[in-house]
Scaffold this motif. Sequence first.
Motif, short mmCIF file in Angstrom:
data_model
loop_
_atom_site.label_atom_id
_atom_site.label_comp_id
_atom_site.label_asym_id
_atom_site.label_seq_id
_atom_site.Cartn_x
_atom_site.Cartn_y
_atom_site.Cartn_z
N LYS A 1 9.69 11.30 24.66
CA LYS A 1 9.72 11.97 23.37
C LYS A 1 9.27 13.43 23.49
CE LYS A 1 9.13 7.65 20.93
NZ LYS A 1 8.35 6.85 20.04
N GLN A 2 9.53 14.03 24.64
CA GLN A 2 9.23 15.45 24.86
C GLN A 2 10.38 16.27 24.29
OE1 GLN A 2 8.39 15.96 29.02
NE2 GLN A 2 6.33 15.15 28.80
N PHE A 3 10.21 16.65 23.04
CA PHE A 3 11.29 17.27 22.29
C PHE A 3 11.70 18.64 22.81
CE2 PHE A 3 8.94 14.59 19.13
CZ PHE A 3 9.79 13.50 19.26
N THR A 4 10.81 19.31 23.53
CA THR A 4 11.16 20.64 24.05
C THR A 4 12.30 20.54 25.07
OG1 THR A 4 9.39 20.41 25.70
CG2 THR A 4 8.87 21.62 23.68
N LYS A 5 12.44 19.41 25.72
CA LYS A 5 13.50 19.24 26.71
C LYS A 5 14.85 18.90 26.08
CE LYS A 5 10.39 17.70 30.34
NZ LYS A 5 10.08 16.65 31.30
N LEU A 6 14.83 18.46 24.85
CA LEU A 6 16.06 17.98 24.21
C LEU A 6 17.12 19.06 24.10
CD1 LEU A 6 17.55 15.68 22.83
CD2 LEU A 6 16.43 16.33 20.70
N SER A 7 16.77 20.24 23.66
CA SER A 7 17.78 21.28 23.43
C SER A 7 18.48 21.70 24.72
CB SER A 7 17.15 22.49 22.75
OG SER A 7 16.21 23.09 23.59
N THR A 8 17.84 21.52 25.85
CA THR A 8 18.47 21.89 27.13
C THR A 8 19.61 20.95 27.51
OG1 THR A 8 16.94 20.60 28.48
CG2 THR A 8 16.28 22.86 27.97
N THR B 1 29.56 18.17 18.95
CA THR B 1 30.15 17.40 17.86
C THR B 1 29.42 16.08 17.78
OG1 THR B 1 32.30 18.43 18.29
CG2 THR B 1 32.30 16.41 16.98
N PHE B 2 28.91 15.76 16.57
CA PHE B 2 28.12 14.55 16.38
C PHE B 2 28.79 13.65 15.35
CE2 PHE B 2 24.64 12.29 14.09
CZ PHE B 2 24.26 11.46 15.12
N TYR B 3 29.01 12.40 15.76
CA TYR B 3 29.55 11.37 14.87
C TYR B 3 28.44 10.37 14.59
CZ TYR B 3 34.05 13.19 16.50
OH TYR B 3 35.11 14.00 16.82
N SER B 4 28.00 10.34 13.35
CA SER B 4 26.88 9.50 12.94
C SER B 4 27.34 8.11 12.54
CB SER B 4 26.19 10.16 11.74
OG SER B 4 25.29 9.29 11.11
N HIS C 1 23.84 22.33 15.26
CA HIS C 1 22.92 22.05 16.37
C HIS C 1 21.52 21.68 15.87
CE1 HIS C 1 20.72 22.87 20.14
NE2 HIS C 1 21.86 22.58 20.72
N ALA C 2 20.99 22.44 14.92
CA ALA C 2 19.63 22.20 14.42
C ALA C 2 19.55 20.84 13.72
CB ALA C 2 19.21 23.31 13.46
N TYR C 3 20.58 20.49 12.97
CA TYR C 3 20.62 19.21 12.27
C TYR C 3 20.67 18.04 13.26
CZ TYR C 3 22.66 15.50 9.35
OH TYR C 3 22.92 14.31 8.71
N MET D 1 25.83 18.07 26.89
CA MET D 1 26.50 17.22 25.92
C MET D 1 27.34 18.07 24.98
SD MET D 1 24.89 14.69 23.02
CE MET D 1 23.90 13.77 24.18
N VAL D 2 28.62 17.72 24.86
CA VAL D 2 29.51 18.39 23.91
C VAL D 2 29.92 17.46 22.78
CG1 VAL D 2 30.37 20.11 25.54
CG2 VAL D 2 31.56 17.93 25.31
N GLU D 3 29.71 16.15 22.97
CA GLU D 3 30.06 15.20 21.93
C GLU D 3 29.16 13.98 22.03
OE1 GLU D 3 34.33 14.54 20.97
OE2 GLU D 3 33.85 12.44 21.44
N LEU D 4 28.73 13.50 20.86
CA LEU D 4 27.91 12.29 20.79
C LEU D 4 28.39 11.44 19.63
CD1 LEU D 4 25.46 10.49 21.51
CD2 LEU D 4 24.07 11.99 20.06
N ARG D 5 28.77 10.22 19.95
CA ARG D 5 29.15 9.22 18.94
C ARG D 5 28.13 8.09 19.03
NH1 ARG D 5 34.81 9.40 17.45
NH2 ARG D 5 35.82 11.03 18.68
N VAL D 6 27.50 7.79 17.91
CA VAL D 6 26.50 6.72 17.89
C VAL D 6 27.03 5.57 17.06
CG1 VAL D 6 24.15 6.09 17.28
CG2 VAL D 6 24.64 8.40 18.13
N MET D 7 26.99 4.40 17.64
CA MET D 7 27.38 3.17 16.94
C MET D 7 26.19 2.22 16.96
SD MET D 7 31.18 2.64 18.38
CE MET D 7 32.30 4.02 18.46
#
Length: 150
Positions: free
Chosen positions: A26-33, A40-43, A53-55, A118-124
Amino acid sequence: MTDKLPENATVVKQFINAWVGFVHSKQFTKLSTLFADKVTFYSPVVHTVTHDHAYIMQIMLHIVEIVEDFHYTGLTMCNSDNQLAMMFRGTVKKSDGSGGTLIVEGMDIVKLNEQGKMVELRVMMRPMSAVVESSKQMRARFKKAKVSHL
């Protein structure tokens, strides 16, 4: 989890190790890298695709707290070395005060660029009861933090 990847999938292996590292630490500073400039995010909850990106970062930061005991249970390479599906499992505490929990299972389908970003993330996710509970808790967190979109 990366031991079943093809030998030429170095970029994918690096991404998986970093992504799983973020999820567990849960080291959030590494996430943006880990994200490309445009993602593109599919919720599993919101029907519109987002590129904000921020969302997307806010969703990731909160979901690793809402889904407890989150862990990946499997990995499948898709039609190219830069696309993969990571199956996960965890629990979500019910917010109704009952003290109960719901088991959640799902899959992150990730597409990477040549640099391993990451250029695309689809979460199911399933079952529906866990999706609804996760969404309810996410909405409450976003309202408190004054984050829009959800």
